[in-house]
Scaffold this active site. Sequence first.
Site, PDB file in Angstrom:
ATOM      1  N   ASP A 143       0.902  -1.146   0.000  1.00 26.98           N
ATOM      2  CA  ASP A 143       0.000   0.000   0.000  1.00 26.98           C
ATOM      3  C   ASP A 143       0.940   1.194   0.000  1.00 26.98           C
ATOM      4  O   ASP A 143       1.570   1.487   1.021  1.00 26.98           O
ATOM      5  CB  ASP A 143      -0.885   0.016   1.242  1.00 26.98           C
ATOM      6  CG  ASP A 143      -1.892   1.153   1.175  1.00 26.98           C
ATOM      7  OD1 ASP A 143      -1.503   2.255   0.722  1.00 26.98           O
ATOM      8  OD2 ASP A 143      -3.052   0.971   1.556  1.00 26.98           O
ATOM      9  N   HIS A 144       1.073   1.841  -1.152  1.00 26.07           N
ATOM     10  CA  HIS A 144       2.160   2.814  -1.250  1.00 26.07           C
ATOM     11  C   HIS A 144       1.976   4.002  -0.308  1.00 26.07           C
ATOM     12  O   HIS A 144       2.920   4.725  -0.042  1.00 26.07           O
ATOM     13  CB  HIS A 144       2.403   3.253  -2.700  1.00 26.07           C
ATOM     14  CG  HIS A 144       1.332   4.118  -3.255  1.00 26.07           C
ATOM     15  ND1 HIS A 144       0.203   3.612  -3.831  1.00 26.07           N
ATOM     16  CD2 HIS A 144       1.215   5.461  -3.310  1.00 26.07           C
ATOM     17  CE1 HIS A 144      -0.554   4.614  -4.220  1.00 26.07           C
ATOM     18  NE2 HIS A 144       0.021   5.740  -3.925  1.00 26.07           N
TER      19      HIS A 144
ATOM     20  N   HIS B 178      -5.970   2.677   1.332  1.00 19.00           N
ATOM     21  CA  HIS B 178      -5.137   3.802   1.755  1.00 19.00           C
ATOM     22  C   HIS B 178      -5.688   4.545   2.983  1.00 19.00           C
ATOM     23  O   HIS B 178      -4.979   4.806   3.943  1.00 19.00           O
ATOM     24  CB  HIS B 178      -4.977   4.816   0.614  1.00 19.00           C
ATOM     25  CG  HIS B 178      -4.493   4.203  -0.665  1.00 19.00           C
ATOM     26  ND1 HIS B 178      -3.469   3.292  -0.709  1.00 19.00           N
ATOM     27  CD2 HIS B 178      -4.902   4.357  -1.951  1.00 19.00           C
ATOM     28  CE1 HIS B 178      -3.258   2.935  -1.968  1.00 19.00           C
ATOM     29  NE2 HIS B 178      -4.120   3.557  -2.734  1.00 19.00           N
TER      30      HIS B 178
END
Length: 483
Positions: A177-178, A240
């Site tokens: 999950d950047h 996110h």
Amino acid sequence: MVSRVIPVEPFDLVIFGGTGDLAKRKILPGLYRRFIAGQMPANSQIVGAARADLDTDGYRALARAAIEEFVAKDKQDEAQIAAFLATLNYTSIDATGINGWSALRTLMRPGMVSAFYFSVAPSLFGAIAERLHEHGIANPDSRIVVEKPFGRDLATAKALNAVLADHFTEGQIYRIDHYLGKETVQNLMAVRFANILFEPIWKAQYIDNVQITVGETVGVEGRGAYYDKSGAMRDMVQNHMMQLLCLIAMEPPYKFDPNAVRDEKLKVIRALDPVQPADIVRGQYLAGGGQGGYIEHSENPASKTESYIAMKVGISNWRWMGTPFYLRTGKRLRSRASEIAVTFKAPPHSIFGMSDSMHENVLVIRLQPDEGMTLTVMIKEPGPGGMRLTEVPLDMSFAEALGADHADVPDAYERLIMDVIRGNQTLFMRGDEVEAAWAWTDPIIQGWEARGDKPKGYDPGSAGPDDALMLLHRDGRRWRDIR
Ligand code: NAD
């Protein structure tokens, strides 16, 4: 302040889908940037593995074009590019067949850290995992990296977890999950757990509300058909925003250790209240400003998919009972701004007798455009004329505070890929976390589907549907104005 770059061990990294959009935009440029920063050793090897019939020279040309397009010009140095490209190899491979697998096995170097980036559609995860084993390419220490979307509901996420678990242990699986790779997001943990200042008042007793905003000015044009099957809830909230919420709400882990951190995040997700329909506003952007609306971009005239969502979320535990978390995210909004705002309660009594001018302290953690933090505090308005209060920001922009070194701070993908090589899973989602997040999300989406819920239209360039304002007004609060 001098930033320290500690090189990782030399590695073999295979990028399945190495010719795809993600590889070109993020993975290859990110690796190049780590290479020039001195973090990726030159005796590492990157292997592109994809369907295209290319040779290694062809792949190096593709990687060069990606670097030229996606890396800042001042970081493009011919000698460095050539040295980086020398670490690249390519094998064309059929994820679901037999071609390319023995060639890949011959490229792998025994004794090296090995990682496999699954930059392909999730439907291929199982086939690739199986072949990596069948052909003796992976070993018990190999890591695999997978991307969002990790499922589209609980059932599909469980199925993906099961497919990966057939061949890899949880300790080998890195779900990206950047958002977790962003500098500010990690700073949130530093601020909370490396300072005595905030943690004692980090609870419902002192915090009035938390607002998490992820605003985008772009629409879904170009990928509308894909997005239409997803929507803001699946694309942004389940992953996110959920991660951001967890980092704000979690208990202090006993140690900065992957499972200790992830255990605490999981407890937060499990404590989330079910969200009632009255606590959610869904929106879809309309046409305007010479551009088509969501309906045109999604190419689905009957689409009921949301490009905007605002919601009020409660957490039923001792720390947070009674403090609402307001989440909002959307496309084609007024500004591309993302932040977390923690609004503290007003002092219980004003000795100045000026309740109108009493403002609450707000801690704002900005994720974009300019990463940093601001704490608003009340001070006396300067000058004569008695005791008047005014609000001033204690502002810390990371770019300013950290100076030139900040320019070399790795972006989210770079940091996460290096963490994979280091074998550090702290900033990756564990399988049970992802499943718990879907277990909370599923009934909300199913409710919309059962009711045939239609999103409200909103003007492009606005702050979203008017109903989203009401979500807070009825609680006597306002969304923060974001520009
Ligand atoms: P893409 O369509 O641009 O590339 C797909 C890649 O997979 C190509 O290299 C192709 O050759 C390879 N491939 C497809 N079928 C194959 C097969 N049978 N055998 C071997 N190789 C095969 O996709 P993308 O945009 O790069 O996305 C890759 C993954 O990352 C997807 O799961 C996507 O959802 C996810 N993702 C992408 C982005 C992005 O910015 N592009 C962002 C987040 C997540």
